[in-house]
Structures are given as C-alpha cells and as structure tokens.
Design an enzyme around this catalytic site. Structure first.
Site, PDB file in Angstrom:
ATOM      1  N   GLU A 194       1.048  -9.419  39.150  1.00  9.53           N
ATOM      2  CA  GLU A 194       2.273 -10.121  39.535  1.00  9.53           C
ATOM      3  C   GLU A 194       2.001 -11.539  40.039  1.00  9.53           C
ATOM      4  O   GLU A 194       2.823 -12.443  39.841  1.00  9.53           O
ATOM      5  CB  GLU A 194       3.031  -9.327  40.602  1.00  9.53           C
ATOM      6  CG  GLU A 194       3.634  -8.021  40.111  1.00  9.53           C
ATOM      7  CD  GLU A 194       2.678  -6.836  40.174  1.00  9.53           C
ATOM      8  OE1 GLU A 194       3.103  -5.702  39.885  1.00  9.53           O
ATOM      9  OE2 GLU A 194       1.493  -7.049  40.531  1.00  9.53           O
ATOM     10  N   PHE A 211       8.299   5.962  48.832  1.00  6.02           N
ATOM     11  CA  PHE A 211       7.192   5.555  47.966  1.00  6.02           C
ATOM     12  C   PHE A 211       7.425   4.139  47.436  1.00  6.02           C
ATOM     13  O   PHE A 211       8.476   3.819  46.911  1.00  6.02           O
ATOM     14  CB  PHE A 211       7.053   6.538  46.807  1.00  6.02           C
ATOM     15  CG  PHE A 211       5.981   6.167  45.815  1.00  6.02           C
ATOM     16  CD1 PHE A 211       4.643   6.184  46.181  1.00  6.02           C
ATOM     17  CD2 PHE A 211       6.316   5.777  44.530  1.00  6.02           C
ATOM     18  CE1 PHE A 211       3.650   5.834  45.277  1.00  6.02           C
ATOM     19  CE2 PHE A 211       5.336   5.430  43.611  1.00  6.02           C
ATOM     20  CZ  PHE A 211       4.002   5.452  43.992  1.00  6.02           C
ATOM     21  N   GLN A 212       6.437   3.293  47.578  1.00  5.88           N
ATOM     22  CA  GLN A 212       6.459   1.893  47.152  1.00  5.88           C
ATOM     23  C   GLN A 212       7.625   1.118  47.778  1.00  5.88           C
ATOM     24  O   GLN A 212       8.185   0.197  47.176  1.00  5.88           O
ATOM     25  CB  GLN A 212       6.502   1.780  45.621  1.00  5.88           C
ATOM     26  CG  GLN A 212       5.181   2.206  44.969  1.00  5.88           C
ATOM     27  CD  GLN A 212       5.060   1.814  43.518  1.00  5.88           C
ATOM     28  OE1 GLN A 212       6.055   1.708  42.814  1.00  5.88           O
ATOM     29  NE2 GLN A 212       3.830   1.594  43.052  1.00  5.88           N
ATOM     30  N   LYS A 229      17.294   0.209  43.242  1.00  6.91           N
ATOM     31  CA  LYS A 229      17.347   0.889  41.951  1.00  6.91           C
ATOM     32  C   LYS A 229      18.742   1.451  41.660  1.00  6.91           C
ATOM     33  O   LYS A 229      19.217   1.417  40.506  1.00  6.91           O
ATOM     34  CB  LYS A 229      16.301   2.008  41.919  1.00  6.91           C
ATOM     35  CG  LYS A 229      16.092   2.617  40.538  1.00  6.91           C
ATOM     36  CD  LYS A 229      14.883   3.543  40.522  1.00  6.91           C
ATOM     37  CE  LYS A 229      14.611   4.055  39.109  1.00  6.91           C
ATOM     38  NZ  LYS A 229      13.384   4.904  39.062  1.00  6.91           N
ATOM     39  N   MET A 274     -16.348 -26.951  46.646  1.00  9.90           N
ATOM     40  CA  MET A 274     -15.774 -27.771  47.701  1.00  9.90           C
ATOM     41  C   MET A 274     -16.206 -27.283  49.079  1.00  9.90           C
ATOM     42  O   MET A 274     -16.455 -28.090  49.984  1.00  9.90           O
ATOM     43  CB  MET A 274     -14.250 -27.797  47.596  1.00  9.90           C
ATOM     44  CG  MET A 274     -13.594 -28.825  48.504  1.00  9.90           C
ATOM     45  SD  MET A 274     -14.075 -30.527  48.122  1.00  9.90           S
ATOM     46  CE  MET A 274     -12.910 -30.924  46.828  1.00  9.90           C
TER      47      MET A 274
END
Length: 562
Positions: A47, A109-110, A159, A465
């Site tokens: 993502e 969940f999630q 959802k 760097m």
C-alpha cells in the site's frame, strides 16, 4: 447499485481514469464493483507503493491521485505516503475500507482507528456512515484535495456502507462554509510588491513547488524584469534550468550563486514556497540584508511563519504571477548581475575527474543523452541531491522527489505513477542502493504493466548521506551505514522479476550503456557501481547559514594536497 458501485461512479464523475491499490477484506465489495468499472486499477505490491505512485501521478499530471486500501494494516500502510503528500502539498484522495459499523470500536479483525490515526497527516478526512452521502463526500474530498493548498484527503467507508443499496443522485452540491481558499491576490499588495522591486538594487525571485502550475507566468515575469531566479528543490522545473537567469537551487546542498545571492539580496520575492529549514538554515541568519521579503502563497498560515514578511500576498501562484508579469518593468540590475555571475562562474556544480565511476557523471550523461526531455524521480539521499544538481529541468512537473518528509523508497513507486500519468515520455528513477531496497517489490508492478521506466541505481555500498554526515560531524564513526556486504546483485534481481538488468562499473562504457538503457523498449534496471566515499557539495551544515557553506569536499582537498 450498492455503495461500492456508487463510490466508483462518484470517482468517474470526478474524472478518475486510473487508481492505485491493493485489495483486502473490508474493501472487497468495492473491488468487486471495480471488475465492471472503466477505471483502470494498478495493483501495487504494498500500500505504501500505491500512495507514493498516486502522489507522483498527481504531481506529474496536475490531476488528483487516487489510492485504495483495506482496513487496519492496509490503511495504516498509507500513513507515510499521506504525510509525504501533505508536506509536499500534493492532491491525493485515499479510499479505505473499514469493518462494519456495528463492529467499530470492538477491536474487530483488521480494525484500526484510521480516521484518528490519519487526522494529523491529511488535509481532511471523512468516514461515511450513510450510503446516501457517498456522492457528496467524494466530491468534497476531491474539492478539498485540489483547491487552496493541495493535500491528501482520506475517505473511510465501512463495509456495510459499501454493501448497502444506493438509489440517489450523483449531482452533489459542494457547500463548505468553513473552507474558502483565497484565489486572487489583493491588488494593492501586488502593487506594493512591484513598487518594492522597482526600488531594489539586489532583488531575487525564489520559486517553490507551489509554482509548478505557474511556470509560464513566472518565466514571463522574470524575463520582463530581468531578475535572478532561484527555484527550491521542489520548484525545479517551474523555471527552466538552462535559462540564463537560473541560479540553481538554494539551501543545504544548493549552489554557491543561489545561496550567496540570498545572503546579499536586499529584496526577495518568494512565490509558492514555505521557507523550510533546508532552505533557510538558521532562520535568524537567513537573508540578513533583505529589508523586504514579499511572500506569495495560497496558504496564509505559511506567510510569516518562519521569516518576517514585509509584503504578504495571499493567492494562487499562477494568478498572482500573471498579475506581477502584467505590471513588471525592466529592473536596473547590471551591477547586481556582475556579482551574481562571478559566483556562478567561479563555483558551478561540478565534479573532479577520477579514474572511478561517479554519480555526478552518470546523471549528467543521462541529461545529455535525453536533452533533458524526461520525467525524473528519485529516492532520498545523496543520489537525490546529485540529480537535483546535475539534471537540468526545463519543464514543470518533470522532477518528482520527496522534499519535506525525505521519504526513502519513493523513487520506484514515483516512477510508476509518473509513467502512468505521462505515457510515451521517458521516465528515469535515480535511486540509491539503500533507498531502493525499501520498496523494491514494486518491480513486480513495473513488470505487470510493462512500464518502460529506467531505474538507475547509484550503488555506493553505503547509506551515503548518513555516512557523509558521520564523516563530517561524527568523527568518522560509521555506525550502521555499511550495505555492500549484504546488497544483492541488483541487475540479477531485476532479471528475476523479468526486467532487463545491466551493471556498469567501467566508466569508459558510460555513454554506450546510457544509450543502451534509453533505447531499450521496456523497463531497465541499471546498477552503477560508484565510488563508496562520494560527498554532496556544496553543503551548509545543519543549523548553519550561507556563510558557513562548505564549498568543496574536504576529503578531496586533503587527497589533492597529499
């Protein structure tokens, strides 16, 4: 239709043709609707890659970038990219799924509080609780993201809302009483700015990322007035890099001419920049001779935030620059240009010839071979600064890097977004061996869509760097920066993904290798094995000012003396 299909129809109404994302449980209804949608979905492998690609798509095209993710870990993987887009003022809309409303707050969940978590890293966010609100919220999200100071907006959709039946209209009316960006600058403030410039003897024009869409008007004003021009790191391309009035970027790794011009300027006109610390250094010592600073910005919160502003102009950079160009007069700057030209002539960006391959010459070779006609992205590190110094950008929206947040790993997903935004154009990602490995799984995305990006890894075997700072400021105590003993063979890694891989170490083959890479019909990864102790100079130490600038690499000076 259901709410999921309504989301996609609302996106179509906003002109969306491409979006980036990765499916998961709570966003699955929208992915199901996507099966029948004309919108092209780009499946990324993480993502974070999706939000970075959407950011580059926005910056390369001038449109709003769109990314989609599922709840919990999917949504939270967007956070870094949202902050990156926020700090670099990029219009992105992120759409995330969430657990059904009945489960919100139950540690389902999630589940994660994505709105609470992303509030500090977005311009605004929404959670849609009623399916009838979908058209209005999507329209408002795009409006907020793209107007005023652009920025990311997140829309979270549980959802059950995606599954609910939708029968409403898509003709949403935007009514945001508390959000009224000022587009047109105040005429009297513009008059005052022109009057101050006419009186100035050592003026400069600084342009930032907010002027990328105002390039034509900025160039017109600069040419009519004859003023020296200094684009910031984010402003490169807003004023042509090969123009005779171009002085290079300012700041920590800016040109001597740009930094000294700021130091001795009596008047500064700044359009679309925020005077961040990498430009100003120690603010109390920034532009000590500038009695008049004129700051043009669409975000009033930026004006006077860091530097004292004598003439504030709140408005869109394109509109204000056009008004400035209408009233511009040729300024009397002969003596000032003599000073500026001396700095520019004595201290150009350059490198000392060495028997080994150097990053600067690789980037310069690509610039010469393309004639500058390319969209260039980069990761973050030494390679980023070398690209900014040695690739001259003549067109706006042609340089896409992470300025404010300095996000390692953006180079490859940025190249993906740029290639999709600008099909048919050459897209080059200059990357580092450290930065590249943070998102290298997006090679699969490059392969899946056969995106003809040219990935150039400047492999010095270090977190370059960080090593440079440890070299200069930490007594050469190289703590956890050595990568060479565990780096992969990048060319063979590319080949494992089905992408052409090339390795270059012999500098005598540079020109022919660059041609080979550019002429290949498809994606290429070129690993350039450059010197392990390169340094980016000039350099103003952190917390220093222009007079503290280190012009040459002390290591090279010592070696030359030996």
């Amino acid at each position: 239709m259901n709410g999921a299909a309504a989301i996609l129809k609302a996106l179509e109404k906003q002109g969306v043709t491409t979006l980036f994302g990765h499916p998961g449980g709570t966003i699955m209804p929208t992915y199901d609707a996507l099966y029948d949608s004309p919108i092209r979905h780009i499946l990324v492998r993480h993502e974070q890659g999706g939000v970075h690609a959407a950011t580059a798509y926005a910056r390369a095209s001038g449109k709003v970038g769109v990314v989609m993710a599922t709840s919990g870990p999917g949504a939270l993987n967007l956070v870094t990219g949202l902050q990156d887009a926020l700090m670099d003022s990029t219009a992105v809309v992120a759409i995330t799924g969430n657990v059904p409303q009945a489960l919100i707050g139950t540690d389902a969940f999630q589940e994660a509080d994505v709105c609470g978590i992303t509030q500090p890293v977005t311009k605004h966010n929404f959670q849609i609780r009623d399916v009838r609100d979908i058209p209005r919220v999507i329209a408002e999200a795009f409006y907020i993201a793209s107007t005023g100071r652009p920025g990311p907006v997140l829309v979270d959709v549980p959802k059950d809302v995606q599954l609910a039946p939708f029968t409403g209209s898509f003709d949403a009316e935007i009514d945001l009483p508390g959000y009224k960006p000022t587009f047109k600058g105040h005429p009297r403030q513009i008059e005052r700015a022109l009057e101050a410039l006419e009186k100035a003897r050592k003026p400069i024009l600084m342009v930032g990322g907010g002027a990328q869409h105002a390039s034509k008007e900025v160039v017109e004003f600069a040419e009519k007035s004859g003023i020296p021009v200094i684009p910031t790191l984010m402003g490169l391309g807003a004023f042509p890099g090969t123009h005779p009035q171009f002085l290079g970027m300012p700041g920590m790794h800016g040109s001597v001419a740009a930094n000294r011009s700021i130091q001795y300027a009596d008047t500064i006109l700044a359009i679309g920049l925020r005077f961040d610390d990498r430009v100003t250094g120690k603010v109390s010592r920034f532009a000590p001779n500038a009695h008049t600073i004129i700051h043009v910005d669409i975000d009033p919160a930026e004006i006077g935030k860091l530097v004292n502003t004598a003439i504030p102009v709140v408005g869109d950079a394109k509109w204000v620059a056009a008004e400035l160009a209408k009233g511009a007069k040729k300024l009397r700057l002969e003596e000032w240009w003599q000073e500026v030209d001396e700095w520019r002539t004595r201290h150009p960006f350059s490198w000392k010839p060495q028997p080994y391959l150097q990053s600067q010459e690789v980037i310069h070779a690509f610039w010469e071979a393309t004639g500058g006609k390319a969209v260039v992205t980069s990761g973050v590190g030494q390679h980023q600064m070398f690209a900014a110094q040695f690739f001259k950008f003549d067109k706006p929206r042609s340089w896409i890097n992470s300025g404010g947040l300095g996000t390692m790993g953006v180079g490859l997903p940025f190249a993906i977004g740029a290639a999709l935004a600008r099909p048919g154009e050459t897209v080059i990602d200059f990357d580092g061996d450290g930065s590249f490995q943070m998102t290298l799984q997006e090679l699969a995305t490059v392969k899946k869509y056969n995106l003809p990006v040219k990935i150039v890894i400047l492999n010095n075997g270090f977190l370059g760097m960080v090593r440079q700072w440890q070299d200069l400021f930490h007594a050469k105590r190289y703590s956890e920066v050595y990568l060479a003993d565990s780096n992969p063979d990048f060319a063979r890694l590319a080949e494992a993904y089905g992408i052409k891989g090339v390795t270059l170490e012999d500098k005598s083959r540079l020109a022919e290798t660059v041609r080979e890479v550019l002429e290949h019909d498809g994606p290429v990864l070129l690993e350039c094995r450059v010197h392990h102790e390169e340094g980016v100079f000039p350099m103003i130490p952190s917390g220093g000012a222009a007079e503290d600038m280190i012009i040459e690499n002390p290591r090279e000076t010592v070696e030359a003396g030996d």
